[in-house]
Design a protein around this motif. Structure first.
Motif: not given
Length: 127
Positions: A112-124
């Motif tokens: 959750g360190q990116l500040g929004f809920s998501m199912t991906e492990e990482y985003i580029r």
């Protein structure tokens, strides 16, 4: 700008050097004649903000922490329309603040360190 420390992933922005560890401060020629406004350091990546708001990243990119698809010093194209004023890095994620107070994030997302809920492990690409 002077850089030193672990250079094994290119995170110092010094280019193709032979040393894995840079013990004494060394001039980073890439930033000659440029004004660096802010610097953020992660575990194996570094982010630089120039006075015009351009963001450059370098180092390890295995979890998308550079904001682009290469492991080299390069501007973060997804932020071209933004004037970034500050950056901060975690171990494998990056945050950028623009002049309007908006925060962009990218990299490792599993806790959750990116500040929004998501199912991906990482985003580029910064969001």
């Amino acid at each position: 700008m002077l850089c030193w420390g672990n250079a094994s992933f290119g995170q110092l922005g010094l280019g193709g050097i032979d040393e894995e560890i840079v013990v004494e401060p060394r001039r980073c020629n890439f930033f000659l004649n440029k004004i660096v406004r802010d610097v953020g350091c992660g575990s194996r990546h570094t982010v630089f903000v120039l006075d015009d708001g351009t963001v450059y990243t370098c180092g390890c990119n295995d979890l998308g922490q550079l904001g682009h698809d290469k492991s080299r010093k390069k501007p973060v194209g997804a932020l071209d329309a933004q004037t970034i004023i500050a950056v901060s890095c975690g171990e494998a994620h990056t945050l950028a603040l623009n002049d309007k107070g908006q925060v962009f994030s990218w990299g490792l997302a599993k806790d959750g360190q990116l500040g929004f809920s998501m199912t991906e492990e990482y985003i580029r690409v910064p969001r």
